[in-house]
Design a protein around this motif. Sequence first.
Motif, mmCIF file in Angstrom:
data_model
loop_
_atom_site.group_PDB
_atom_site.id
_atom_site.type_symbol
_atom_site.label_atom_id
_atom_site.label_comp_id
_atom_site.label_asym_id
_atom_site.label_seq_id
_atom_site.Cartn_x
_atom_site.Cartn_y
_atom_site.Cartn_z
ATOM 1 N N MET A 1 12.741 20.505 8.885
ATOM 2 C CA MET A 1 11.618 19.938 8.180
ATOM 3 C C MET A 1 11.965 18.502 7.804
ATOM 4 S SD MET A 1 9.657 21.964 5.274
ATOM 5 C CE MET A 1 9.020 21.103 3.926
ATOM 6 N N SER A 2 11.063 17.564 8.084
ATOM 7 C CA SER A 2 11.336 16.163 7.785
ATOM 8 C C SER A 2 10.816 15.796 6.396
ATOM 9 C CB SER A 2 10.697 15.257 8.831
ATOM 10 O OG SER A 2 9.303 15.361 8.751
ATOM 11 N N GLU A 3 11.483 14.841 5.800
ATOM 12 C CA GLU A 3 11.075 14.362 4.478
ATOM 13 C C GLU A 3 10.013 13.291 4.671
ATOM 14 O OE1 GLU A 3 13.089 11.937 0.882
ATOM 15 O OE2 GLU A 3 14.284 13.528 1.807
ATOM 16 N N ARG A 4 9.032 13.290 3.816
ATOM 17 C CA ARG A 4 7.943 12.321 3.911
ATOM 18 C C ARG A 4 7.890 11.499 2.631
ATOM 19 N NH1 ARG A 4 1.651 14.019 4.358
ATOM 20 N NH2 ARG A 4 0.900 12.132 3.403
ATOM 21 N N THR A 5 7.817 10.189 2.782
ATOM 22 C CA THR A 5 7.698 9.296 1.644
ATOM 23 C C THR A 5 6.310 8.698 1.648
ATOM 24 O OG1 THR A 5 10.037 8.754 1.747
ATOM 25 C CG2 THR A 5 8.609 7.229 0.528
ATOM 26 N N GLU A 6 5.655 8.761 0.519
ATOM 27 C CA GLU A 6 4.325 8.197 0.397
ATOM 28 C C GLU A 6 4.368 7.045 -0.590
ATOM 29 O OE1 GLU A 6 -0.066 9.628 -1.122
ATOM 30 O OE2 GLU A 6 1.284 11.091 -0.240
ATOM 31 N N ILE A 7 3.821 5.912 -0.197
ATOM 32 C CA ILE A 7 3.757 4.748 -1.062
ATOM 33 C C ILE A 7 2.298 4.529 -1.435
ATOM 34 C CG2 ILE A 7 4.133 2.269 -1.229
ATOM 35 C CD1 ILE A 7 6.420 2.639 0.806
ATOM 36 N N VAL A 8 2.050 4.456 -2.720
ATOM 37 C CA VAL A 8 0.691 4.255 -3.214
ATOM 38 C C VAL A 8 0.624 2.895 -3.881
ATOM 39 C CG1 VAL A 8 -1.086 5.107 -4.786
ATOM 40 C CG2 VAL A 8 0.392 6.715 -3.584
ATOM 41 N N THR A 9 -0.340 2.090 -3.474
ATOM 42 C CA THR A 9 -0.536 0.780 -4.074
ATOM 43 C C THR A 9 -1.842 0.803 -4.852
ATOM 44 O OG1 THR A 9 0.584 -0.268 -2.223
ATOM 45 C CG2 THR A 9 -0.786 -1.680 -3.608
ATOM 46 N N ILE A 10 -1.774 0.414 -6.095
ATOM 47 C CA ILE A 10 -2.970 0.363 -6.922
ATOM 48 C C ILE A 10 -3.370 -1.094 -7.063
ATOM 49 C CG2 ILE A 10 -3.968 0.877 -9.173
ATOM 50 C CD1 ILE A 10 -1.898 3.157 -9.370
ATOM 51 N N LEU A 11 -4.547 -1.417 -6.549
ATOM 52 C CA LEU A 11 -5.035 -2.787 -6.603
ATOM 53 C C LEU A 11 -5.945 -2.974 -7.800
ATOM 54 C CD1 LEU A 11 -5.901 -3.222 -2.830
ATOM 55 C CD2 LEU A 11 -3.847 -3.977 -4.021
ATOM 56 N N GLN A 12 -5.856 -4.122 -8.392
ATOM 57 C CA GLN A 12 -6.728 -4.470 -9.508
ATOM 58 C C GLN A 12 -8.161 -4.566 -8.988
ATOM 59 O OE1 GLN A 12 -5.357 -7.867 -11.656
ATOM 60 N NE2 GLN A 12 -7.407 -8.553 -12.028
ATOM 61 N N PRO A 13 -9.130 -3.954 -9.677
ATOM 62 C CA PRO A 13 -10.512 -4.039 -9.217
ATOM 63 C C PRO A 13 -10.994 -5.486 -9.215
ATOM 64 C CG PRO A 13 -10.311 -2.581 -11.126
ATOM 65 C CD PRO A 13 -8.968 -3.198 -10.887
ATOM 66 N N ALA A 14 -11.837 -5.806 -8.261
ATOM 67 C CA ALA A 14 -12.371 -7.167 -8.164
ATOM 68 C C ALA A 14 -13.082 -7.534 -9.452
ATOM 69 C CB ALA A 14 -13.326 -7.261 -6.984
ATOM 70 N N GLY A 15 -12.759 -8.681 -9.982
ATOM 71 C CA GLY A 15 -13.427 -9.174 -11.181
ATOM 72 C C GLY A 15 -12.778 -8.757 -12.486
ATOM 73 N N ALA A 16 -11.941 -7.746 -12.451
ATOM 74 C CA ALA A 16 -11.341 -7.262 -13.699
ATOM 75 C C ALA A 16 -10.058 -8.004 -13.999
ATOM 76 C CB ALA A 16 -11.051 -5.766 -13.609
ATOM 77 N N VAL A 17 -9.911 -8.421 -15.215
ATOM 78 C CA VAL A 17 -8.686 -9.055 -15.676
ATOM 79 C C VAL A 17 -8.123 -8.174 -16.781
ATOM 80 C CG1 VAL A 17 -7.691 -11.121 -16.721
ATOM 81 C CG2 VAL A 17 -9.638 -11.335 -15.161
ATOM 82 N N PRO A 18 -6.959 -7.518 -16.564
ATOM 83 C CA PRO A 18 -6.422 -6.656 -17.612
ATOM 84 C C PRO A 18 -6.222 -7.457 -18.904
ATOM 85 C CG PRO A 18 -5.146 -6.453 -15.606
ATOM 86 C CD PRO A 18 -6.097 -7.592 -15.405
ATOM 87 N N HIS A 19 -6.663 -6.913 -19.984
ATOM 88 C CA HIS A 19 -6.554 -7.635 -21.245
ATOM 89 C C HIS A 19 -6.427 -6.626 -22.381
ATOM 90 C CE1 HIS A 19 -7.498 -10.434 -24.471
ATOM 91 N NE2 HIS A 19 -7.168 -11.375 -23.613
ATOM 92 N N PRO A 20 -5.624 -6.945 -23.386
ATOM 93 C CA PRO A 20 -5.461 -6.003 -24.503
ATOM 94 C C PRO A 20 -6.749 -5.757 -25.286
ATOM 95 C CG PRO A 20 -4.020 -7.932 -24.777
ATOM 96 C CD PRO A 20 -4.771 -8.112 -23.496
ATOM 97 N N SER A 21 -7.751 -6.603 -25.106
ATOM 98 C CA SER A 21 -9.015 -6.422 -25.833
ATOM 99 C C SER A 21 -9.886 -5.326 -25.225
ATOM 100 C CB SER A 21 -9.810 -7.730 -25.828
ATOM 101 O OG SER A 21 -10.240 -8.042 -24.515
ATOM 102 N N ARG A 22 -9.467 -4.767 -24.115
ATOM 103 C CA ARG A 22 -10.317 -3.806 -23.394
ATOM 104 C C ARG A 22 -10.742 -2.627 -24.278
ATOM 105 N NH1 ARG A 22 -5.208 -3.245 -21.767
ATOM 106 N NH2 ARG A 22 -4.233 -1.243 -22.094
ATOM 107 N N TYR A 23 -11.838 -1.998 -23.886
ATOM 108 C CA TYR A 23 -12.340 -0.809 -24.564
ATOM 109 C C TYR A 23 -12.244 0.338 -23.567
ATOM 110 C CZ TYR A 23 -15.651 2.424 -26.746
ATOM 111 O OH TYR A 23 -16.249 3.521 -27.320
ATOM 112 N N THR A 24 -11.627 1.426 -23.972
ATOM 113 C CA THR A 24 -11.562 2.608 -23.114
ATOM 114 C C THR A 24 -12.075 3.810 -23.882
ATOM 115 O OG1 THR A 24 -9.272 3.066 -23.767
ATOM 116 C CG2 THR A 24 -9.600 1.754 -21.772
#
Length: 89
Positions: A1-24
């Motif tokens: 059985m072979s080992e499989r490595t998966e790489i996941v890249t999370i891209l910032q959504p267009a237009g969004a600027v991460p900021h501490p003022s955000r509301y969740t």
Amino acid sequence: MSERTEIVTILQPAGAVPHPSRYTHTDVDGDRLLISTALFDDGTPGIYFRTDPNGSSVPLTDLPGLIAQLQVIADASRDEAEAEGGDAR
């Protein structure tokens, strides 16, 4: 059985600027809401809204806090636009 490595890249959504003022918010059935600063390509500040596909419900009791946070986010977006040399209207 072979080992499989998966790489996941999370891209910032267009237009969004991460900021501490955000509301969740996560509603009673797990749907999420994100409101954050946005900066358009021409430097115009804005507000970014994102929800899960089903949308997200905010109780009316939370509305005063949401409205107050929207102003904080708007002010932060204007500050970011000015820092980038954009039009902070």
